[in-house]
Scaffold this active site. Sequence first.
Site, short mmCIF file in Angstrom:
data_model
loop_
_atom_site.label_atom_id
_atom_site.label_comp_id
_atom_site.label_asym_id
_atom_site.label_seq_id
_atom_site.Cartn_x
_atom_site.Cartn_y
_atom_site.Cartn_z
N HIS A 1 26.84 47.54 40.36
CA HIS A 1 27.74 46.77 39.47
C HIS A 1 26.88 46.20 38.33
O HIS A 1 26.68 44.98 38.25
CB HIS A 1 28.43 45.67 40.27
CG HIS A 1 29.60 45.05 39.58
ND1 HIS A 1 30.10 45.50 38.37
CD2 HIS A 1 30.39 43.98 39.93
CE1 HIS A 1 31.14 44.75 38.02
NE2 HIS A 1 31.32 43.83 38.94
N CYS B 1 29.49 36.70 42.24
CA CYS B 1 30.19 37.47 41.21
C CYS B 1 31.69 37.23 41.22
O CYS B 1 32.37 37.48 40.22
CB CYS B 1 29.88 38.96 41.37
SG CYS B 1 30.47 39.67 42.92
N ARG C 1 30.90 36.99 31.73
CA ARG C 1 31.29 38.40 31.74
C ARG C 1 31.81 38.80 30.36
O ARG C 1 31.52 39.88 29.85
CB ARG C 1 32.38 38.67 32.81
CG ARG C 1 31.96 38.51 34.26
CD ARG C 1 30.88 39.50 34.67
NE ARG C 1 31.22 40.89 34.44
CZ ARG C 1 31.97 41.66 35.23
NH1 ARG C 1 32.45 41.17 36.36
NH2 ARG C 1 32.21 42.93 34.92
N ARG D 1 35.79 51.99 36.62
CA ARG D 1 35.52 51.37 37.93
C ARG D 1 36.00 52.38 38.96
O ARG D 1 37.19 52.73 39.00
CB ARG D 1 36.27 50.04 38.07
CG ARG D 1 36.26 49.53 39.51
CD ARG D 1 36.72 48.12 39.63
NE ARG D 1 35.70 47.20 39.12
CZ ARG D 1 35.69 45.89 39.36
NH1 ARG D 1 36.63 45.32 40.09
NH2 ARG D 1 34.73 45.13 38.88
N ASP E 1 27.80 37.47 48.10
CA ASP E 1 28.98 38.25 47.71
C ASP E 1 29.83 38.42 48.96
O ASP E 1 29.39 38.12 50.08
CB ASP E 1 28.52 39.62 47.15
CG ASP E 1 29.65 40.45 46.57
OD1 ASP E 1 30.75 39.90 46.32
OD2 ASP E 1 29.46 41.67 46.37
N GLN F 1 27.99 43.23 35.86
CA GLN F 1 27.97 41.90 36.46
C GLN F 1 26.57 41.29 36.37
O GLN F 1 26.41 40.09 36.10
CB GLN F 1 28.40 41.99 37.93
CG GLN F 1 28.38 40.68 38.66
CD GLN F 1 29.46 39.71 38.20
OE1 GLN F 1 30.62 40.08 38.13
NE2 GLN F 1 29.09 38.48 37.89
N1 NVA Z 1 30.90 43.88 46.32
C1 NVA Z 1 32.20 43.60 45.74
C2 NVA Z 1 32.06 43.19 44.33
C3 NVA Z 1 33.36 42.83 43.66
C4 NVA Z 1 33.20 42.46 42.21
C5 NVA Z 1 33.08 44.85 45.86
O1 NVA Z 1 32.59 45.95 45.58
O2 NVA Z 1 34.24 44.71 46.25
N1 CP Z 2 33.12 40.24 39.56
C1 CP Z 2 34.03 41.19 39.26
O1 CP Z 2 33.68 42.33 38.91
O2 CP Z 2 35.31 40.80 39.37
P1 CP Z 2 36.60 41.73 39.30
O3 CP Z 2 36.61 42.59 40.53
O4 CP Z 2 37.76 40.76 39.25
O5 CP Z 2 36.53 42.58 38.07
#
Ligand code: NVA
Ligand code: CP
Length: 309
Positions: free
Chosen positions: A136, A266, A294, A109, A227, A139
């Site tokens: 992502h 998500c 997930r 990540r 989101d 997800q």
């Molecule tokens: N768009 C959000 C998704 C988190 C799972 C982010 O990147 O923070």
């Molecule tokens: N939806 C998701 O990726 O959650 P986290 O940021 O908690 O991993």
Amino acid sequence: MAKPPQPIRHFLDLDRLDQPTLRHMLDAAAACKRGQVPGGDPRPLAGKSLALIFEKPSTRTRVSFELAIKQLGGEAVVLERDSMQLGRGETVADTARVLSRYVDCIMVRTTKEEKLLELAENATVPVINGLTDRTHPCQLMADVMTFEEHRGPIAGKRIAWIGDGNNMATSWTHAAVRFGFELAIACPRALMPPCEVLGWAANEGGKVTVTDRPDEAVRGADGVVTDVWVSMGNGDAVGRHVLLAPFQVTEPLMAKARPDAVFLHCLPAHRGEEVTAEVIDGPRSVVWDEAENRLHAQKGILLWCFGKV
Ligand code: NVA
Ligand code: CP
């Protein structure tokens, strides 16, 4: 004659994989959820290890990957940027080379997509995208799985994306093309998904539209998705709140979708910002199934990366 080496099975983005491959992963995920791990061996990843690198926070991705590999017989090592030499300037390429000598798969990540690609270019084991600023895809596997559990095949259905044209919006765009559904994106003009992503969808013959009218997007929708307004790493939270205020998912907005439309997110969510508590905690919300999935979806992805499906 020796067989030619198989290409490494990276899971980088949905647009890089074809529909049958993605379907194999989803079928494997559903089988795992039923307790029927494909191939008959309940621990097909025994002896295998997975490194999980986090340059941003995570709850779901971390727990679901760690448990997914363990439940399939393998083990995980969780690495946070600031406790790694990566955080002190060791290159992504060197990190990839070193980790490839220890583990059999790497999930990352990170921030910029370039770092994900550099990791994949230099690793000799599969690399999984656990979220970047751009996409992502893991997800989306859980999201498609969840939608189909509740509403049947997603092909030909209409999904409305309401809010920021962020990493999730880009992955939904990729998914719309790969899984053959219509995606109606409602977002402020200043926060549209990247032009190259929309151009890619158009070139692929995808049915992806963009409007700044949430009510237009949700009309006839089988699923409504949103989101957070401020993603990890986004600046200008105040400006985003102003721009995105008209894009809150409320009951009156949900009432304009099909009566059987589901609500997806998500997570993490901010009640009172991108969605009201009434919607996310209401009867049409499938967000807890989505979070659970997930775990199952990660198993499908891992089994494919390890060549088990
Ligand atoms: N768009 C959000 C998704 C988190 C799972 C982010 O990147 O923070
Ligand atoms: N939806 C998701 O990726 O959650 P986290 O940021 O908690 O991993």
